[in-house]
Each structure stands twice: as C-alpha cells, then as structure tokens.
Design a protein around this motif. Structure first.
Motif, PDB file in Angstrom:
ATOM      1  N   MET A   4       0.847  -1.180   0.000  1.00  0.00           N
ATOM      2  CA  MET A   4       0.000   0.000   0.000  1.00  0.00           C
ATOM      3  C   MET A   4       0.888   1.237   0.000  1.00  0.00           C
ATOM      4  N   SER A   5       0.622   2.134  -0.920  1.00  0.00           N
ATOM      5  CA  SER A   5       1.417   3.361  -0.986  1.00  0.00           C
ATOM      6  C   SER A   5       1.038   4.274   0.175  1.00  0.00           C
ATOM      7  N   LEU A   6       1.881   5.249   0.408  1.00  0.00           N
ATOM      8  CA  LEU A   6       1.645   6.184   1.507  1.00  0.00           C
ATOM      9  C   LEU A   6       0.370   6.992   1.263  1.00  0.00           C
ATOM     10  N   LYS A   7       0.116   7.334   0.008  1.00  0.00           N
ATOM     11  CA  LYS A   7      -1.093   8.091  -0.326  1.00  0.00           C
ATOM     12  C   LYS A   7      -2.340   7.268  -0.003  1.00  0.00           C
ATOM     13  N   GLU A   8      -2.311   5.985  -0.344  1.00  0.00           N
ATOM     14  CA  GLU A   8      -3.444   5.110  -0.041  1.00  0.00           C
ATOM     15  C   GLU A   8      -3.613   4.945   1.466  1.00  0.00           C
ATOM     16  N   ARG A   9      -2.490   4.839   2.170  1.00  0.00           N
ATOM     17  CA  ARG A   9      -2.537   4.685   3.628  1.00  0.00           C
ATOM     18  C   ARG A   9      -3.153   5.921   4.286  1.00  0.00           C
ATOM     19  N   LEU A  10      -2.795   7.110   3.783  1.00  0.00           N
ATOM     20  CA  LEU A  10      -3.382   8.347   4.309  1.00  0.00           C
ATOM     21  C   LEU A  10      -4.900   8.338   4.123  1.00  0.00           C
ATOM     22  N   LEU A  11      -5.341   7.922   2.938  1.00  0.00           N
ATOM     23  CA  LEU A  11      -6.772   7.896   2.654  1.00  0.00           C
ATOM     24  C   LEU A  11      -7.489   6.903   3.567  1.00  0.00           C
ATOM     25  N   GLU A  12      -6.937   5.702   3.716  1.00  0.00           N
ATOM     26  CA  GLU A  12      -7.561   4.685   4.562  1.00  0.00           C
ATOM     27  C   GLU A  12      -7.600   5.127   6.031  1.00  0.00           C
ATOM     28  N   ASP A  13      -6.507   5.727   6.491  1.00  0.00           N
ATOM     29  CA  ASP A  13      -6.460   6.193   7.877  1.00  0.00           C
ATOM     30  C   ASP A  13      -7.440   7.342   8.112  1.00  0.00           C
ATOM     31  N   MET A  14      -7.615   8.187   7.098  1.00  0.00           N
ATOM     32  CA  MET A  14      -8.574   9.285   7.234  1.00  0.00           C
ATOM     33  C   MET A  14      -9.993   8.724   7.331  1.00  0.00           C
ATOM     34  N   LYS A  15     -10.289   7.723   6.507  1.00  0.00           N
ATOM     35  CA  LYS A  15     -11.612   7.100   6.572  1.00  0.00           C
ATOM     36  C   LYS A  15     -11.840   6.458   7.946  1.00  0.00           C
ATOM     37  N   ALA A  16     -10.813   5.797   8.468  1.00  0.00           N
ATOM     38  CA  ALA A  16     -10.928   5.168   9.783  1.00  0.00           C
ATOM     39  C   ALA A  16     -11.150   6.218  10.870  1.00  0.00           C
ATOM     40  N   ALA A  17     -10.445   7.341  10.776  1.00  0.00           N
ATOM     41  CA  ALA A  17     -10.613   8.418  11.757  1.00  0.00           C
ATOM     42  C   ALA A  17     -12.023   8.997  11.678  1.00  0.00           C
ATOM     43  N   MET A  18     -12.566   9.082  10.481  1.00  0.00           N
ATOM     44  CA  MET A  18     -13.937   9.582  10.320  1.00  0.00           C
ATOM     45  C   MET A  18     -14.930   8.600  10.954  1.00  0.00           C
ATOM     46  N   ARG A  19     -14.705   7.293  10.725  1.00  0.00           N
ATOM     47  CA  ARG A  19     -15.592   6.281  11.318  1.00  0.00           C
ATOM     48  C   ARG A  19     -15.521   6.323  12.848  1.00  0.00           C
ATOM     49  N   ASP A  20     -14.309   6.552  13.372  1.00  0.00           N
ATOM     50  CA  ASP A  20     -14.098   6.585  14.822  1.00  0.00           C
ATOM     51  C   ASP A  20     -14.466   7.932  15.439  1.00  0.00           C
ATOM     52  N   LYS A  21     -14.847   8.877  14.587  1.00  0.00           N
ATOM     53  CA  LYS A  21     -15.189  10.241  15.025  1.00  0.00           C
ATOM     54  C   LYS A  21     -14.031  10.905  15.779  1.00  0.00           C
ATOM     55  N   ASP A  22     -12.816  10.650  15.290  1.00  0.00           N
ATOM     56  CA  ASP A  22     -11.592  11.234  15.856  1.00  0.00           C
ATOM     57  C   ASP A  22     -11.254  12.465  15.018  1.00  0.00           C
ATOM     58  N   SER A  23     -11.813  13.603  15.406  1.00  0.00           N
ATOM     59  CA  SER A  23     -11.711  14.795  14.558  1.00  0.00           C
ATOM     60  C   SER A  23     -10.286  15.339  14.459  1.00  0.00           C
ATOM     61  N   ILE A  24      -9.515  15.279  15.523  1.00  0.00           N
ATOM     62  CA  ILE A  24      -8.145  15.813  15.457  1.00  0.00           C
ATOM     63  C   ILE A  24      -7.306  14.991  14.491  1.00  0.00           C
ATOM     64  N   ARG A  25      -7.393  13.676  14.614  1.00  0.00           N
ATOM     65  CA  ARG A  25      -6.650  12.787  13.713  1.00  0.00           C
ATOM     66  C   ARG A  25      -7.104  12.985  12.262  1.00  0.00           C
ATOM     67  N   LYS A  26      -8.423  13.054  12.070  1.00  0.00           N
ATOM     68  CA  LYS A  26      -8.965  13.239  10.725  1.00  0.00           C
ATOM     69  C   LYS A  26      -8.467  14.551  10.120  1.00  0.00           C
ATOM     70  N   ASN A  27      -8.507  15.629  10.920  1.00  0.00           N
ATOM     71  CA  ASN A  27      -8.077  16.934  10.421  1.00  0.00           C
ATOM     72  C   ASN A  27      -6.594  16.947  10.059  1.00  0.00           C
ATOM     73  N   ALA A  28      -5.767  16.315  10.889  1.00  0.00           N
ATOM     74  CA  ALA A  28      -4.334  16.281  10.613  1.00  0.00           C
ATOM     75  C   ALA A  28      -4.053  15.542   9.307  1.00  0.00           C
ATOM     76  N   ILE A  29      -4.692  14.393   9.145  1.00  0.00           N
ATOM     77  CA  ILE A  29      -4.481  13.607   7.925  1.00  0.00           C
ATOM     78  C   ILE A  29      -5.051  14.341   6.723  1.00  0.00           C
ATOM     79  N   GLN A  30      -6.194  14.962   6.904  1.00  0.00           N
ATOM     80  CA  GLN A  30      -6.839  15.691   5.812  1.00  0.00           C
ATOM     81  C   GLN A  30      -5.963  16.859   5.340  1.00  0.00           C
ATOM     82  N   MET A  31      -5.348  17.577   6.286  1.00  0.00           N
ATOM     83  CA  MET A  31      -4.468  18.687   5.911  1.00  0.00           C
ATOM     84  C   MET A  31      -3.233  18.179   5.172  1.00  0.00           C
ATOM     85  N   ALA A  32      -2.699  17.046   5.617  1.00  0.00           N
ATOM     86  CA  ALA A  32      -1.535  16.470   4.938  1.00  0.00           C
ATOM     87  C   ALA A  32      -1.912  16.031   3.524  1.00  0.00           C
TER      88      ALA A  32
END
Length: 147
Positions: free
Chosen positions: A1-29
């Motif tokens: 899995m490329s880093l770009k794909e990993r960022l996308l998957e982790d952002m989706k997981a953060a959204m599912r977990d309602k972890d807004s700080i993590r989601k925002n950090a990944i989204q900005m990156a």
C-alpha cells in the motif's frame, strides 16, 4: 500500500471513529500533497509525500511557541496531537547522537573547519537524513562543531 493510499484509509478510519483531530491532521496532509501534485502536474511517490508531511510537521512545530506565548494551551495540545499523528507517516526519526555522528562524518569528508563551511556541511548532510530529521536541529549541531 502506498503512503497516499494509507493516508486515505487512515482518514476514513478516523472519520468512522469520530476522531476529529486525527482526521483533520491527515486531511491537511492529504490536501498539501494534492496541492503540490496539482500545482506541479505530477504524481508524487512516497519520498515526495514524506517530504511534504515533514514540512507539515515543521509548520506545526514552528507555530507552537507563538501559541504558548499567547496562552493558548488548547491549541498547543492540539498541535502536539497532530504532530504525533503525522510522525506516524514519516520514517523513524534519528536521535541526536545519530545526527551528531552523521555531522562529524560530513565535517571530516568535506574538510570543513570554520563557520563559513556550514552551508557545505548542510548540503552534505540533508540528503542523508531526508524526512528523518529537522533541518533546524541539524544546523544547531553543525554550529556546535564549527561555531
């Protein structure tokens, strides 16, 4: 899995977990990566993405003292969490001892002897530690040995 794909998957997981700080950090990156790709009309590989994430971490570290001076501990805490999230996507950071060894080798290799040679040392060291150390810390170490 490329880093770009990993960022996308982790952002989706953060959204599912309602972890807004993590989601925002990944989204900005991700936004920074997409902006560079769009501006330069390129598709970045993992090394390019690592470089951008390192810049995002540096931005957050640089803005932290300003927030501390103005008494905004809530923002400082948020930045620390964002930095921790982003560091997960970077290679293992070098310790100060490891950096000092790299700097000493560069000083010997280039024959540097004074503060005038700092630029040459930095040019030699930075490619070796790309994404694994902050340039400001490297510069401080170089000055310690040549200053």
């Amino acid at each position: 899995m490329s880093l770009k794909e990993r960022l996308l998957e982790d952002m989706k997981a953060a959204m599912r977990d309602k972890d807004s700080i993590r989601k925002n950090a990944i989204q900005m990156a991700r936004a920074a990566v997409l902006q560079v790709e769009k501006d330069n009309r390129v598709t970045l590989d993992d090394d390019g993405i690592i470089e951008i994430i390192a810049k995002e971490v540096k931005k957050r570290r640089d803005s932290m003292p300003d927030f501390e001076k103005s008494g905004r501990q809530d923002l400082v805490d948020g930045l620390k969490v964002e930095i921790d999230v982003l560091l997960q996507y970077l290679p293992q950071q070098l310790t100060e001892v490891e950096l000092e060894a790299i700097v000493k080798d560069a000083i010997q290799d280039t024959g540097a002897s004074s503060a005038k040679d700092i630029g040459r040392i930095m040019q030699s060291v930075l490619p070796k530690v790309k994404g694994r150390a902050d340039g400001k810390i490297i510069n401080q170490i170089v000055k310690k040995y040549l200053g």
